[in-house]
Design an enzyme around this catalytic site. Structure first.
Site, PDB file in Angstrom:
ATOM      1  N   HIS A  47     -24.061  42.764   0.554  1.00  0.00           N
ATOM      2  CA  HIS A  47     -25.173  42.895   1.490  1.00  0.00           C
ATOM      3  C   HIS A  47     -24.949  41.907   2.638  1.00  0.00           C
ATOM      4  O   HIS A  47     -24.705  40.706   2.421  1.00  0.00           O
ATOM      5  CB  HIS A  47     -26.499  42.575   0.809  1.00  0.00           C
TER       6      HIS A  47
ATOM      7  N   CYS B 266     -31.916  41.673  -4.591  1.00  0.00           N
ATOM      8  CA  CYS B 266     -30.552  41.495  -4.088  1.00  0.00           C
ATOM      9  C   CYS B 266     -30.505  41.313  -2.578  1.00  0.00           C
ATOM     10  O   CYS B 266     -29.617  40.630  -2.058  1.00  0.00           O
ATOM     11  CB  CYS B 266     -29.669  42.660  -4.522  1.00  0.00           C
TER      12      CYS B 266
END
Length: 354
Positions: A242, A149
């Protein structure tokens, strides 16, 4: 294109990533959930009873009363399996399914860097799917992985630059959401009002994975990109999203305007418009002075688009920018589903013939 129903199983269906698979597959136009598999302590229970449902949206009724089965090939009746398994168990289980003839679309790290396993993002390196032909599982199955990720947002932003220019090195500081740690994840007293400047294994993944993803496929192998990545990873008190604060050095003196143009004009090497999970744009630019922000931008493209902003000249390298990606959608389940859609589109996954 119209697709016959393809029956899918979800391995690790009760976990955080497994639940994201369930949510995004519940009304999928090509795939139907045929099996929910989890650990022995969950097997035999209804999904409603086995899963500690984490989403603010209700559990899909179509799966709530399905019986959870063990993560074994003989218990899963499906045309392909998505794996949301923890890496501590994923390696052996995914191999068992590939040996039994299943296509395995994995979110786990175990096989990402295997030389014959595609580390796939359809809008970036679709040709890497040909690595499937190099796999030799006795039952004829295969494994395809999506990146970590933390890698996804950075690589989606780097691909337009690698295509347009010669990128020599990248320095990146990652600000990573709590959901990336799974559930229960980071202890509340560590997370609240705090930043933790360590996430085990993340910096190593950011060093390795981009070189494979951005590498060149030829003669059954990947020639990794000649690219240095220096990463620092931090866990921050944000639920989803993120943020990659990147500084890029090129072989020539490239400026912010050229970089922004590369982002805005990038086109996927294959047409992904027929894939249900593909966003209209892989990367979008937001020139607001305080963009991108997880709270405002993380669901761009239904969580599948990377938003780039703060494109500026850098006094250390050449250009710096900020890239935001949804870590559990584009960076996990959504990215894996898009991989499966691309493999269906290529004819590598088809419904079993009754």
């Amino acid at each position: 294109m119209a697709q016959p129903a393809i029956r899918v199983g979800i391995l690790g269906a009760t976990g955080a990533v497994g639940q994201t698979f369930v949510r995004r597959l519940a009304n999928h136009p090509w795939f139907s959930i045929a099996a929910l598999a989890a650990s022995e302590r969950s097997a035999g229970k209804s999904y409603r009873d086995a899963a500690n449902w984490l989403s603010s949206r209700p559990m899909p009724e179509a799966v709530a009363d399905m019986e959870v089965v063990p993560c074994t090939p003989d218990a899963v009746d499906a045309d392909l399996v998505f794996s949301g398994l923890d890496s501590s168990v994923a390696g052996e289980i995914e191999a068992d399914f590939a040996e039994a003839g299943f296509p395995v679309i994995s979110n786990a790290k175990n096989y990402r860097m295997a030389p014959d396993v595609p580390l796939l993002i359809p809008e970036i390196n679709p040709e890497h799917a040909a690595l499937i032909d190099e796999q030799t599982w006795s039952g004829g199955g295969f494994i395809v992985t999506n990146p970590n990720c933390s890698t996804v947002g950075l690589v989606c932003a780097l691909r337009p630059l690698v295509e347009a220019f010669t990128v020599e090195a990248v320095q990146v500081t990652m600000l990573q959401a709590l959901s990336g740690a799974g559930y229960p994840g980071v202890a509340s007293l560590d997370a609240l009002g705090n930043v933790v400047p360590y996430i085990g294994g993340e910096e190593e993944k950011l060093d390795e994975e981009p070189r494979k993803i951005l590498g060149t496929y030829a003669d059954g192998a990947i020639q990794e990109a000649d690219l240095a990545v220096s990463a620092q990873c931090n866990r921050v008190p944000v639920r989803n999203g993120h943020l990659a604060c990147a500084s890029v050095r090129f072989s020539d003196a490239i400026g912010p305007d050229a970089v922004e143009d590369a982002f805005r004009t990038y086109e996927s090497p294959v047409d992904v418009s027929a894939l249900p999970s593909a966003p209209e744009r892989l990367v979008v630019v937001d020139n607001a002075p305080d963009a991108p922000q997880p709270r405002k931008h993380v669901y761009a493209g239904d969580g599948m688009t990377v938003t780039v902003g703060r494109i500026q000249a850098c006094t250390v390298n050449h250009v710096k920018f900020v890239a935001l990606s949804h870590n559990t959608i584009r960076g996990a389940a959504g990215g894996a589903i898009l991989n499966a859609e691309q493999l269906v589109h290529e004819g590598r996954i088809t419904p079993a013939v009754a």
